[in-house]
Design a protein around this motif. Sequence first.
Motif, PDB file in Angstrom:
ATOM      1  N   HIS A   1      45.817  44.418  33.522  1.00 32.08           N
ATOM      2  CA  HIS A   1      47.081  43.887  34.056  1.00 32.08           C
ATOM      3  C   HIS A   1      47.474  44.623  35.336  1.00 32.08           C
ATOM      4  O   HIS A   1      47.883  43.988  36.321  1.00 32.08           O
ATOM      5  CB  HIS A   1      48.176  44.008  32.993  1.00 32.08           C
ATOM      6  N   LEU A   2      47.356  45.933  35.339  1.00 30.55           N
ATOM      7  CA  LEU A   2      47.710  46.714  36.525  1.00 30.55           C
ATOM      8  C   LEU A   2      46.796  46.390  37.702  1.00 30.55           C
ATOM      9  O   LEU A   2      47.264  46.250  38.842  1.00 30.55           O
ATOM     10  CB  LEU A   2      47.683  48.209  36.203  1.00 30.55           C
TER      11      LEU A   2
ATOM     12  N   SER B   1      45.266  43.573  38.158  1.00 29.41           N
ATOM     13  CA  SER B   1      45.635  42.216  38.564  1.00 29.41           C
ATOM     14  C   SER B   1      46.879  42.235  39.449  1.00 29.41           C
ATOM     15  O   SER B   1      46.935  41.546  40.476  1.00 29.41           O
ATOM     16  CB  SER B   1      45.881  41.349  37.333  1.00 29.41           C
ATOM     17  N   LYS B   2      47.860  43.029  39.059  1.00 32.66           N
ATOM     18  CA  LYS B   2      49.087  43.132  39.854  1.00 32.66           C
ATOM     19  C   LYS B   2      48.796  43.751  41.221  1.00 32.66           C
ATOM     20  O   LYS B   2      49.397  43.368  42.230  1.00 32.66           O
ATOM     21  CB  LYS B   2      50.151  43.948  39.113  1.00 32.66           C
TER      22      LYS B   2
ATOM     23  N   ARG C   1      45.959  43.423  42.886  1.00 36.10           N
ATOM     24  CA  ARG C   1      45.335  42.338  43.665  1.00 36.10           C
ATOM     25  C   ARG C   1      46.380  41.346  44.164  1.00 36.10           C
ATOM     26  O   ARG C   1      46.309  40.869  45.305  1.00 36.10           O
ATOM     27  CB  ARG C   1      44.280  41.612  42.823  1.00 36.10           C
ATOM     28  N   ASP C   2      47.366  41.047  43.330  1.00 40.32           N
ATOM     29  CA  ASP C   2      48.446  40.144  43.744  1.00 40.32           C
ATOM     30  C   ASP C   2      49.183  40.709  44.955  1.00 40.32           C
ATOM     31  O   ASP C   2      49.519  39.973  45.889  1.00 40.32           O
ATOM     32  CB  ASP C   2      49.449  39.920  42.607  1.00 40.32           C
ATOM     33  N   GLN C   3      49.437  42.008  44.934  1.00 41.09           N
ATOM     34  CA  GLN C   3      50.145  42.636  46.050  1.00 41.09           C
ATOM     35  C   GLN C   3      49.314  42.604  47.337  1.00 41.09           C
ATOM     36  O   GLN C   3      49.847  42.389  48.422  1.00 41.09           O
ATOM     37  CB  GLN C   3      50.532  44.079  45.698  1.00 41.09           C
TER      38      GLN C   3
ATOM     39  N   HIS D   1      53.842  45.711  50.569  1.00 43.53           N
ATOM     40  CA  HIS D   1      52.966  45.156  49.531  1.00 43.53           C
ATOM     41  C   HIS D   1      51.739  46.044  49.315  1.00 43.53           C
ATOM     42  O   HIS D   1      51.298  46.231  48.176  1.00 43.53           O
ATOM     43  CB  HIS D   1      52.542  43.728  49.885  1.00 43.53           C
TER      44      HIS D   1
ATOM     45  N   ALA E   1      50.589  47.883  45.916  1.00 44.99           N
ATOM     46  CA  ALA E   1      49.230  47.766  45.377  1.00 44.99           C
ATOM     47  C   ALA E   1      48.661  49.149  45.084  1.00 44.99           C
ATOM     48  O   ALA E   1      48.050  49.366  44.032  1.00 44.99           O
ATOM     49  CB  ALA E   1      48.330  47.028  46.371  1.00 44.99           C
TER      50      ALA E   1
ATOM     51  N   ARG F   1      50.236  50.497  41.920  1.00 48.87           N
ATOM     52  CA  ARG F   1      49.667  49.889  40.711  1.00 48.87           C
ATOM     53  C   ARG F   1      48.299  50.491  40.388  1.00 48.87           C
ATOM     54  O   ARG F   1      47.976  50.719  39.219  1.00 48.87           O
ATOM     55  CB  ARG F   1      49.525  48.374  40.881  1.00 48.87           C
TER      56      ARG F   1
END
Length: 55
Positions: free
Chosen positions: A10-11, A13-14, A16-18, A34, A38, A41
């Motif tokens: 999950h971390l 993934s978050k 990568r989202d950032q 951002h 990242a 995270r």
Amino acid sequence: MTDCEELIDHLHSKARDQVHLALLAETAPVAGMHLDLAEFREQQARIAEELCIDA
């Protein structure tokens, strides 16, 4: 161990989202924010990995 693996995934993934949001950002300060998130995270993921190994 599944809980640890899920948390770490999950971390990541978050993070990568950032990075994705940083690439979409229209200004350098927003992109930098951002990227900082990242990095944060990923630091959290590293700490979680260490704690899961010790558990």
